[in-house]
Design an enzyme around this catalytic site. Structure first.
Site, PDB file in Angstrom:
ATOM      1  N   GLY A 250      23.443  -5.958  17.341  1.00 16.64           N
ATOM      2  CA  GLY A 250      22.396  -5.788  16.346  1.00 16.64           C
ATOM      3  C   GLY A 250      22.016  -4.335  16.106  1.00 16.64           C
ATOM      4  O   GLY A 250      22.484  -3.413  16.781  1.00 16.64           O
ATOM      5  N   HIS A 251      21.114  -4.152  15.127  1.00 13.47           N
ATOM      6  CA  HIS A 251      20.726  -2.795  14.742  1.00 13.47           C
ATOM      7  C   HIS A 251      19.962  -2.089  15.868  1.00 13.47           C
ATOM      8  O   HIS A 251      19.236  -2.695  16.644  1.00 13.47           O
ATOM      9  CB  HIS A 251      19.927  -2.795  13.439  1.00 13.47           C
ATOM     10  CG  HIS A 251      18.662  -3.586  13.457  1.00 13.47           C
ATOM     11  ND1 HIS A 251      17.921  -3.825  12.325  1.00 13.47           N
ATOM     12  CD2 HIS A 251      17.981  -4.197  14.466  1.00 13.47           C
ATOM     13  CE1 HIS A 251      16.854  -4.537  12.641  1.00 13.47           C
ATOM     14  NE2 HIS A 251      16.875  -4.777  13.927  1.00 13.47           N
ATOM     15  N   ASN A 252      20.185  -0.775  15.950  1.00 12.79           N
ATOM     16  CA  ASN A 252      19.520   0.119  16.912  1.00 12.79           C
ATOM     17  C   ASN A 252      19.971  -0.090  18.354  1.00 12.79           C
ATOM     18  O   ASN A 252      19.414   0.535  19.264  1.00 12.79           O
ATOM     19  CB  ASN A 252      17.997  -0.014  16.869  1.00 12.79           C
ATOM     20  CG  ASN A 252      17.416   0.065  15.481  1.00 12.79           C
ATOM     21  OD1 ASN A 252      18.020   0.652  14.586  1.00 12.79           O
ATOM     22  ND2 ASN A 252      16.249  -0.522  15.282  1.00 12.79           N
TER      23      ASN A 252
END
Length: 347
Positions: A250-252
């Protein structure tokens, strides 16, 4: 024996050469000039082939092998059959991997852009880079020297790719920077929007994902892996990480150097893994957690809390490994006891 239609073999190599490149030691009495032509499993290896023993479970097969030479831990050298030369290593599997790479090196890029590829005039392709038919290289993209871009791969606007990197067929890369000697297998998706929405009964509002994906050097990314770009901070895949097929990141998310993520695992947004974490198959980690260096997450675990460095956890929700094993044992006894009660009533 590897099928020559698919694998091109190098060699032969002398025992001395294999010892040098693998870091193993030649056992007393072995001939350093012995030539080996291939690698093979213990059960099928012949006098011109190299094999290895890493797992004591296969010690009997080692004792019967017909291999001309074998890589083995010093503690098991006494089980070797007569006539088999030994290379001694405390990490036999690693030593074997280095030898096998010598016999079967990765094919070099042939160089040249196919007439069937679509290359934007502002894109830059390095020397010796191969671009296959159907590949699309968009405006401002920069691809290093000696790379391989597979059929129908899409390299998005302003993406940067380092030297010696392979991008497999039908992969798509956007909003990212890729290091050198990275292997990206077919179907990978890097840099698409992260899953970010302001949830509301009046309608969910998409939050613009304004970060990138940064993939450092010497990473492998398996087939059909998806890596979302950051929402603001970047998503980072550290140097030397190994990611198996069908993984979602996922993001980050931040993976430190040397992490291993096995098939069908998922890592939710903003979670950070320190270096050399192992995440086994189908394990899931919720968002905004910290997983310490060297931690190990068992297969199908659901991690909902931070994990300390070196800790081993399992189960869902994940708990320390010994606690999880006790839970499984107690549950098994309860089920067996209930079954005995039911059988008694039915009798």
């Amino acid at each position: 024996m590897a099928d020559p239609r698919f694998f091109r073999r190098a060699g032969p190599f002398s025992l001395a050469q294999l010892a040098s490149l693998s870091g193993a030691e030649i056992a007393p009495g072995a001939d350093p000039a012995l030539l080996l032509h291939d690698v093979a499993p213990l059960e099928s290896a012949g006098p011109e082939q190299l094999s290895f023993l890493d797992n004591r479970k296969y010690a009997d097969a080692f004792a019967r092998t017909g291999a001309g030479a074998c890589i083995v831990h010093p503690d098991l050298a006494g089980r070797a059959p007569a006539g088999t030369a030994l290379l001694l290593s405390r990490k036999p599997y690693r030593a074997y991997a280095l030898c096998a790479q010598a016999f079967y090196p990765a094919p070099a890029a042939e160089g040249g852009v196919s007439p069937g590829a679509h290359l934007h005039p502002t894109a830059r392709v390095g020397e010796g880079t191969e671009v296959a038919p159907g590949a699309v290289i968009e405006a401002g993209a920069e691809i290093g020297n000696g790379c391989r871009i597979g059929p129908n791969a899409v390299i998005g606007r302003n993406v940067r790719i380092g030297d010696g990197t392979t991008v497999g067929a039908c992969a798509s890369l956007s909003h990212c920077e890729i290091g050198s000697r990275v292997v990206i297998y077919p179907g990978v998706r890097i840099g698409q929007d992260g899953f970010g929405f302001a949830m509301d009964v009046a309608g969910h509002v998409r939050v613009p994902q304004l970060g990138r994906v940064l993939v450092e050097d010497d990473v492998e990314i398996g087939a059909n892996v998806t890596i979302d770009r950051g929402a603001g901070p970047d998503t980072v895949i550290g140097r030397g990480c190994m990611i198996d097929n069908l993984v979602q990141i996922g993001h980050n998310v931040h993976l430190g150097p040397g992490c291993v993520v096995v098939a069908q695992a998922g890592i939710s947004g903003s979670t950070k893994l320190d270096h050399h974490v192992i995440l086994a198959a189908q394990a899931g980690i919720t968002g905004h957690l910290k997983i310490g260096a060297g931690a190990r997450i068992a297969a199908q675990s659901g991690v909902m809390r931070d994990v300390a460095p070196g800790e081993q956890v399992g189960g869902s929700p994940a708990v320390p490994m010994r606690q999880w094993l006790r839970q499984v044992a107690v549950l098994g006894r309860l089920v067996r006891g209930r079954g005995d009660e039911d059988n008694g009533r039915n009798g």
